[in-house]
Motif scaffolding. Structure first.
Motif, PDB file in Angstrom:
ATOM      1  N   SER A  54       1.079   4.000  -3.300  1.00 13.31           N
ATOM      2  CA  SER A  54       0.742   5.479  -2.885  1.00 13.31           C
ATOM      3  C   SER A  54       1.859   6.228  -3.593  1.00 13.31           C
ATOM      4  N   GLN A  55       3.062   5.559  -3.784  1.00 14.16           N
ATOM      5  CA  GLN A  55       4.128   6.166  -4.611  1.00 14.16           C
ATOM      6  C   GLN A  55       4.172   6.248  -5.911  1.00 14.16           C
ATOM      7  N   ARG A 110       0.953  -1.238   0.026  1.00 15.03           N
ATOM      8  CA  ARG A 110       0.044  -0.045   0.135  1.00 15.03           C
ATOM      9  C   ARG A 110       0.899   1.232  -0.056  1.00 15.03           C
ATOM     10  N   ASP A 111       2.003   1.336   0.701  1.00 20.20           N
ATOM     11  CA  ASP A 111       2.837   2.199   0.420  1.00 20.20           C
ATOM     12  C   ASP A 111       3.614   2.414  -0.868  1.00 20.20           C
ATOM     13  N   ASN A 127       1.198   6.001  -7.498  1.00 21.18           N
ATOM     14  CA  ASN A 127      -0.026   6.907  -8.148  1.00 21.18           C
ATOM     15  C   ASN A 127       0.902   8.419  -8.200  1.00 21.18           C
ATOM     16  N   THR A 128       1.649   8.823  -7.259  1.00 21.83           N
ATOM     17  CA  THR A 128       2.232  10.048  -7.368  1.00 21.83           C
ATOM     18  C   THR A 128       3.214   9.721  -8.813  1.00 21.83           C
TER      19      THR A 128
END
Length: 478
Positions: free
Chosen positions: A399-400, A395-396, A402-403
């Motif tokens: 998140s990266q 999940r971490d 997505n950026t």
């Protein structure tokens, strides 16, 4: 005859309860587990009670629910596991039957002729008619049979737990392959979207080549990039076919009807809401493989008593009652009676160490079963920790990613505009487009790994273990 009946009608309650029981009285082993999970829980996980029953419904995907139902009904491995439960139950019945007398009914007729060449009057022929009962009862004086029954009872319970474990693995594998199918479908969509963008780049380079603004290498590079991306599609479709074929086997069907169940792509399923994982001690109660290992330990412990019973004498009551006659017409008369009964015992006082070594074998197997149980607990903790780590760290990573996707798209748009204005070379455009495609593809893969991580988590917690017979024998052809 009345004496015979009374002799064999002695109730078990008179003879057996007063007898000693050899062997080791089983007690459940003390299980040491961590007080808490080593991995920190992510925001969508909590330490509350784990919701294990029907965990797949948390994904809110009706197709996944349907596939799980089909697998429960028609999977052959599950049907085999259930038949092993039936086999264990029947074997338990065989063990229990040893507590009771056995009675055989027999009969026959034999025609005899004496030889004329024995120096005695001969050459006569006669018939010999018999019918009657043979009975025997070995009294379980020292509890060897009861230990055998104890082992059989634990074996049945272990088979039931192994059936549940098969169910846990089956449902998880169905979910894994379904997620794989949906992940590949999303990756194909991403590839097709990038193919459209890359086609625009090919058209742009051709227009600028025709206008004499760029070298031919720009066009060839654009075409190469487009062909490379297109080449990925067949590989992905092959991976999807493999996953669908595996799903078909899991649900007991052929691939074509399985495709019709899948329907159109619904995206990658992700569980909604917070998932409770409980505490490590819950594993012992929840995971069927751990419970099965404990039952196997109990079954093996009882076999020590079965082996030790061979050191002691065996007591039995035997008897027979027959009607014998040379003529069939008076076979049923009281004068044809022939019977005998009485107690007996057998004691193996010398076996050259065989019995003691058999006891040592069972004791060693019991230690092996104990270590296997401990190993099952350790393995369970390991699998939960791994699943928690996967969910949390993936999940971490997502998140990266997505950026990275958003920033790479912005970069690609700026670079493309600069190329249209002649302010940058085409290699920069290629690099930007490849980066966008790679980031978008990795994001989809990460989403699939998160979904699979949740499946692994619920599997490692022992989810989906409701005991229910499969109905494969009623489904007919796949």
């Amino acid at each position: 005859m009345r004496t015979f009946r009374r002799f064999f009608a002695l109730p078990l309650s008179v003879l057996i309860p007063s007898c000693m029981v050899v062997g080791v009285d089983y007690t459940s082993p003390d299980t040491i587990t961590p007080d808490y999970w080593n991995q920190n829980l992510s925001s969508d996980l909590n330490s509350g009670n784990s919701s294990l029953e029907s965990w797949w419904t948390k994904f809110n995907d009706s197709t996944l629910n349907l596939l799980i139902d089909k697998a429960r009904e028609s999977n052959r491995d599950l049907a085999i596991a259930y038949e092993r439960v039936s086999e264990a139950r029947a074997s338990r019945g065989v063990s229990r039957s040893a507590l009771f007398p056995s009675v055989d009914f027999n009969g026959g007729v034999t025609r005899n002729r004496t030889s004329e060449n024995l120096g005695i009057p001969g050459g006569k022929t006669s018939d010999f008619w018999t019918t009657g009962l043979d009975a025997g009862w070995e009294i379980d004086f020292f509890g060897g049979v009861r230990r055998s029954i104890e082992s059989a009872d634990a074996t049945v319970e272990g088979a039931e737990e192994l059936y549940r474990d098969t169910m846990v693995s089956l449902f998880a594998e169905v979910a894994f392959n379904y997620i794989q199918v949906r992940t590949i479908e999303r990756r194909i969509q991403v590839a097709e979207n990038n193919i459209k963008l890359q086609k625009n780049s090919v058209d742009l380079t051709r227009d600028r080549l025709d206008a004499g603004l760029v070298p031919e290498t720009d066009t060839s590079q654009a075409e190469t990039n487009l062909a490379t991306t297109k080449a990925i599609i067949p590989l992905l479709r092959n991976e999807r076919s493999i996953a669908v074929n595996r799903l078909a086997t899991l649900i007991g069907r052929f691939p074509q009807p399985t495709e019709s169940l899948l329907g159109k792509s619904k995206g990658i399923p992700t569980p909604k809401g917070s998932a409770g994982v409980g505490i490590p001690a819950d594993l012992v109660r929840a995971r069927p493989d751990i419970r099965a290992a404990e039952r196997q330990l109990a079954a093996q412990t009882a076999l020590i008593g079965v082996a030790e019973a061979d050191l002691l004498p065996r007591f039995a009551l035997t008897g027979n009652f027959e009607l014998q006659s040379l003529h069939a017409n008076n076979l049923l008369e009281s004068s044809s009676r022939n019977y005998g009964f009485g107690p007996s015992f057998r004691w193996n006082i010398f076996s050259a160490g065989r019995i003691k070594n058999e006891i040592a074998i069972e004791e060693s197997r019991t230690k092996q079963a104990f270590y296997s149980y401990q190993n099952a607990v350790l393995k369970g903790v390991e699998e939960v920790e791994n699943s928690l780590s996967t969910v949390r760290n993936e999940r971490d990573r997502l998140s990266q990613l997505n950026t990275a996707v958003e920033s790479s798209r912005k970069t690609e748009s700026l670079v493309y505009s600069s190329y249209e204005e002649g302010l940058t070379d085409f290699q920069t455009v290629l690099d930007a487009q490849r980066t966008v495609f790679d980031n978008e593809d990795q994001r989809v893969i990460s989403e699939g790994q998160i979904a699979a991580g949740y499946v692994s988590l619920y599997k490692s917690l022992g989810g989906g273990t409701k005991m229910k017979p499969p109905t494969v024998e009623k489904t007919g052809k796949p």
